[in-house]
Design a protein around this motif. Structure first.
Motif, mmCIF file in Angstrom:
data_model
loop_
_atom_site.group_PDB
_atom_site.id
_atom_site.type_symbol
_atom_site.label_atom_id
_atom_site.label_comp_id
_atom_site.label_asym_id
_atom_site.label_seq_id
_atom_site.Cartn_x
_atom_site.Cartn_y
_atom_site.Cartn_z
ATOM 1 N N ALA A 197 59.507 -58.835 -66.586
ATOM 2 C CA ALA A 197 59.359 -59.424 -65.257
ATOM 3 C C ALA A 197 59.083 -60.915 -65.336
ATOM 4 O O ALA A 197 58.395 -61.378 -66.245
ATOM 5 N N TYR A 198 59.629 -61.657 -64.370
ATOM 6 C CA TYR A 198 59.371 -63.100 -64.350
ATOM 7 C C TYR A 198 58.157 -63.437 -63.495
ATOM 8 O O TYR A 198 57.491 -64.444 -63.696
ATOM 9 N N SER A 199 57.815 -62.562 -62.494
ATOM 10 C CA SER A 199 56.621 -62.792 -61.691
ATOM 11 C C SER A 199 56.259 -61.541 -60.916
ATOM 12 O O SER A 199 57.021 -60.574 -60.848
ATOM 13 N N CYS A 200 55.062 -61.576 -60.330
ATOM 14 C CA CYS A 200 54.593 -60.479 -59.486
ATOM 15 C C CYS A 200 53.998 -61.061 -58.211
ATOM 16 O O CYS A 200 53.240 -62.040 -58.261
ATOM 17 N N LYS A 201 54.340 -60.478 -57.085
ATOM 18 C CA LYS A 201 53.750 -60.862 -55.800
ATOM 19 C C LYS A 201 52.784 -59.776 -55.349
ATOM 20 O O LYS A 201 53.075 -58.587 -55.436
ATOM 21 N N LEU A 202 51.622 -60.198 -54.840
ATOM 22 C CA LEU A 202 50.652 -59.309 -54.236
ATOM 23 C C LEU A 202 50.342 -59.846 -52.839
ATOM 24 O O LEU A 202 50.186 -61.060 -52.669
ATOM 25 N N ASP A 203 50.257 -58.957 -51.847
ATOM 26 C CA ASP A 203 49.888 -59.424 -50.508
ATOM 27 C C ASP A 203 48.853 -58.481 -49.884
ATOM 28 O O ASP A 203 49.152 -57.709 -48.982
ATOM 29 N N PRO A 204 47.615 -58.562 -50.375
ATOM 30 C CA PRO A 204 46.554 -57.665 -49.909
ATOM 31 C C PRO A 204 46.204 -57.907 -48.441
ATOM 32 O O PRO A 204 46.502 -58.965 -47.874
ATOM 33 N N LEU A 205 45.542 -56.910 -47.843
ATOM 34 C CA LEU A 205 45.101 -57.036 -46.449
ATOM 35 C C LEU A 205 43.844 -57.903 -46.396
ATOM 36 O O LEU A 205 42.740 -57.434 -46.112
ATOM 37 N N VAL A 206 44.039 -59.181 -46.666
ATOM 38 C CA VAL A 206 42.957 -60.165 -46.642
ATOM 39 C C VAL A 206 43.289 -61.206 -45.586
ATOM 40 O O VAL A 206 44.336 -61.859 -45.655
#
Length: 345
Positions: free
Chosen positions: A104-113
């Protein structure tokens, strides 16, 4: 740190119990993997000294054709106590391991913050994740702006009284005129799809297929409902609604060009809110209100409609990124934006 064994029913049940009890999104449920069949999936787990789960992160993996790399995405994840830095370090180690396994070249996270919660944002940034303080509405995979109704243990009567007077009037008008709203199974997806196509033509957005909605209902089971409002046997509006982790979410909606004067959408929202109350949920989530701040934008009417239920705007911080191959990231991000995240997802 460990990875969930999806073939171990006991382990999966333990994982689900943790995510639900900690208010995690349905997109962090193992069930969501059955909807996103065009992605590979993994789930990272961190345990405390007693062996209990203290943090989790469901990760979807999009593989590109060789020799290209893959993209990791944790929708509305991870799920953990933001003060437990050790647990989050475990999750990051898991992401590093997945980056090597899947190139993988990157990871996105989008938590409920929410963007106002600076303590949680600081914790994520302090862990080494990249973050842009301001992210435009059309630049993130999930909408940053949601409209939510906090139920606060209120009864149906108390909630109805809290709505704006015009909203209450429209709910009662639909009932007086004989509009009905009920929950159905997959047998009514054909009617919903017709409404969705009508809405797509009218409003000019991309619509999911009937097969996608069928997968949602199959994978999410009793967590997912199809609602239809009808008048004299004719469908006027419909919605796909998901209940998970003490939150009920209005995920997809559609309506006919005719019968709008009967106010079916107000009655439909009310019936879904009633489901949330009966199930003991803490939040009813109307989901996205992009461009809520621009009265001239075509989406502004959606925001105006939802405000009738007298909830509040929840603006989320947006996406946090872990980069594994920086020289690939710019090119891939540009390509994904050109294709469109919604087509990818």
């Amino acid at each position: 740190m460990e990875f969930l064994d999806f073939t171990n029913l006991t382990a999966v049940q333990e994982y689900e119990a943790f995510v639900e009890s900690h208010g995690g999104s349905f997109m962090q449920s193992v069930r969501w993997c059955g909807v996103k069949r065009n992605w590979f999936h993994e789930a990272i787990i961190s345990r405390d000294g007693q062996g209990k789960i203290r943090a989790s992160c469901l990760v979807l993996i999009k593989k590109f054709l060789p020799p290209f790399k893959s993209f990791l995405y944790s929708p509305r994840g991870p799920v953990w106590d933001y003060q437990d830095h050790g647990a989050f370090r475990d999750l990051l180690l898991g992401l590093e391991a997945l980056s090597k396994k899947y190139h993988a070249y990157s990871c996105k996270l989008d938590p409920l913050v929410e963007e106002s919660d600076q303590e949680k944002i600081y914790a994520l940034r302090a862990a080494g994740l990249s973050f842009a303080p301001w992210q435009p509405d059309d630049s993130t995979i999930q909408c940053r702006n949601n409209y939510i109704l906090e139920l606060d243990g209120r009864t149906e009567e108390e909630l109805l009284c809290s709505f704006k007077s015009k909203c209450r009037y429209n709910i009662r008008l639909a009932q007086r005129k004989g509009v009905t709203c009920r929950a159905y199974g997959k047998e009514r997806l054909g009617d919903f799809q017709k409404l969705m196509e009508e809405t797509r033509t009218r409003d000019g957005f991309q619509a999911r297929s009937r097969g996608y909605f069928a997968r949602m209902m199959d994978a999410l089971g009793s967590h997912c409902r199809l609602y239809l409002c009808e008048y004299q046997g004719r469908p006027l509006s419909g919605a796909i609604c998901v209940q998970y982790g003490r939150r009920t979410c209005y995920v997809y909606g559609a309506s006919s060009n005719t019968g709008r004067e009967l106010m079916p959408n107000y009655l439909m929202q009310w019936e879904m809110i009633r489901w949330a109350v009966k199930s003991g949920c803490e939040v009813y989530d109307f989901q996205g209100v992009p461009y809520w701040y621009d009265p001239e934008h075509p989406n502004y009417g959606v925001y105006r409609f939802k405000t009738g239920f007298n909830g509040r705007l929840a603006v989320y911080a947006g996406e946090f990124t872990q980069v594994f191959a920086r020289h690939y990231k710019a090119a891939f991000d540009c390509a994904l934006k050109c294709v469109g995240y919604q087509k990818l997802l």
